[in-house]
Design a protein around this motif. Sequence first.
Motif, PDB file in Angstrom:
ATOM      1  N   ARG A  62       0.853  -1.187   0.000  1.00  0.00           N
ATOM      2  CA  ARG A  62       0.000   0.000   0.000  1.00  0.00           C
ATOM      3  C   ARG A  62       0.891   1.240   0.000  1.00  0.00           C
ATOM      4  NH1 ARG A  62      -5.373   0.296  -1.156  1.00  0.00           N
ATOM      5  NH2 ARG A  62      -6.537   1.636   0.268  1.00  0.00           N
ATOM      6  N   LEU A  63       0.738   2.084  -1.002  1.00  0.00           N
ATOM      7  CA  LEU A  63       1.577   3.293  -1.097  1.00  0.00           C
ATOM      8  C   LEU A  63       0.908   4.453  -0.371  1.00  0.00           C
ATOM      9  CD1 LEU A  63       2.492   2.949  -4.889  1.00  0.00           C
ATOM     10  CD2 LEU A  63       3.828   2.179  -2.915  1.00  0.00           C
ATOM     11  N   GLU A  64       1.684   5.493  -0.100  1.00  0.00           N
ATOM     12  CA  GLU A  64       1.171   6.642   0.667  1.00  0.00           C
ATOM     13  C   GLU A  64       0.019   7.336  -0.033  1.00  0.00           C
ATOM     14  OE1 GLU A  64       4.317   9.304   1.829  1.00  0.00           O
ATOM     15  OE2 GLU A  64       5.384   7.702   2.867  1.00  0.00           O
ATOM     16  N   ASN A  65       0.008   7.312  -1.364  1.00  0.00           N
ATOM     17  CA  ASN A  65      -1.089   7.975  -2.086  1.00  0.00           C
ATOM     18  C   ASN A  65      -2.332   7.079  -2.214  1.00  0.00           C
ATOM     19  OD1 ASN A  65      -0.467   6.187  -4.123  1.00  0.00           O
ATOM     20  ND2 ASN A  65       0.575   7.688  -5.418  1.00  0.00           N
ATOM     21  N   GLY A  66      -2.351   5.971  -1.495  1.00  0.00           N
ATOM     22  CA  GLY A  66      -3.557   5.142  -1.444  1.00  0.00           C
ATOM     23  C   GLY A  66      -3.661   4.102  -2.544  1.00  0.00           C
ATOM     24  N   THR A  67      -2.689   4.040  -3.421  1.00  0.00           N
ATOM     25  CA  THR A  67      -2.705   2.987  -4.446  1.00  0.00           C
ATOM     26  C   THR A  67      -1.893   1.784  -3.939  1.00  0.00           C
ATOM     27  OG1 THR A  67      -0.766   3.877  -5.589  1.00  0.00           O
ATOM     28  CG2 THR A  67      -2.933   4.651  -6.335  1.00  0.00           C
ATOM     29  N   SER A  68      -2.109   0.639  -4.567  1.00  0.00           N
ATOM     30  CA  SER A  68      -1.420  -0.588  -4.175  1.00  0.00           C
ATOM     31  C   SER A  68      -0.674  -1.162  -5.370  1.00  0.00           C
ATOM     32  CB  SER A  68      -2.436  -1.629  -3.687  1.00  0.00           C
ATOM     33  OG  SER A  68      -3.086  -1.171  -2.532  1.00  0.00           O
TER      34      SER A  68
HETATM   35  C1  LIG Z   1       1.154   6.797  -6.389  1.00  0.00           C
HETATM   36  O1  LIG Z   1       2.537   6.759  -6.122  1.00  0.00           O
HETATM   37  C2  LIG Z   1       3.291   5.922  -6.960  1.00  0.00           C
HETATM   38  C3  LIG Z   1       4.735   5.890  -6.466  1.00  0.00           C
HETATM   39  O2  LIG Z   1       5.121   7.118  -5.902  1.00  0.00           O
HETATM   40  C4  LIG Z   1       3.174   6.423  -8.399  1.00  0.00           C
HETATM   41  O3  LIG Z   1       3.903   5.570  -9.285  1.00  0.00           O
HETATM   42  C5  LIG Z   1       1.700   6.389  -8.816  1.00  0.00           C
HETATM   43  O4  LIG Z   1       1.544   6.921 -10.113  1.00  0.00           O
HETATM   44  C6  LIG Z   1       0.865   7.219  -7.823  1.00  0.00           C
HETATM   45  N1  LIG Z   1      -0.559   7.064  -8.161  1.00  0.00           N
HETATM   46  C7  LIG Z   1      -1.407   8.065  -8.110  1.00  0.00           C
HETATM   47  C8  LIG Z   1      -2.821   7.744  -8.482  1.00  0.00           C
HETATM   48  O5  LIG Z   1      -1.093   9.196  -7.778  1.00  0.00           O
END
Ligand SMILES: *[C@@H]1O[C@H](CO)[C@@H](O)[C@H](O)[C@H]1NC(C)=O
Length: 179
Positions: A62-68
């Motif tokens: 799980r990344l900080e911006n809520g995507t996985s």
């Molecule tokens: C979320 O963060 C990842 C890694 O930093 C990046 O590759 C991805 O595009 C981002 N997704 C969104 C929806 O911002």
Amino acid sequence: MIFPSHLMVSVLLTTFLITIQVLATPLAIPGETNVDSTSTKHFTGKFHVQPPTELDANVYHRLENGTSVVISATDEPMANYVDCDTTDGSPKVWDILEGARRLEELGARLCIQTNPGGSHCTTSMSVGTAQIAVCGKFWHYVPCDTLGWAARQIVAVCRWKDYAGGKYIWNGDFKAIVY
Ligand SMILES: *[C@@H]1O[C@H](CO)[C@@H](O)[C@H](O)[C@H]1NC(C)=O
């Protein structure tokens, strides 16, 4: 002085004792090389498990911006292994199975490792004698129903008497533990 008849008795006795020794040597059972069958106090062994195709067997980050993102590396040598270590201090199988059922009810909810230090484990479910935890990298997760499935695999292959304990290893970064 040694009489010939004494010598004969002595030779016969020695032969007899050697024969007994040979017969008493335990026979190795083929195919049980990875199972510790010598101890009556615990059960250990490593077993490869094939997840069913309908199960989401991926590990995610799980990344900080809520995507996985998927981080599973299923070509790893240790991917999808059950590592058993069952003793009479391990959880009771019915507690584990009830925990698995409750995890499966949570479906696609995230069973996530939120412990940044220490054991690097997060307990996802606790029922009676059984704890089911995810261990590994921070903010990695599996869907909770996948964790329930993994706990069932530990019961299926690690059961010894009414107990089961061990790990389900997805890869080097993430595992489930039943303890
Ligand atoms: C979320 O963060 C990842 C890694 O930093 C990046 O590759 C991805 O595009 C981002 N997704 C969104 C929806 O911002």
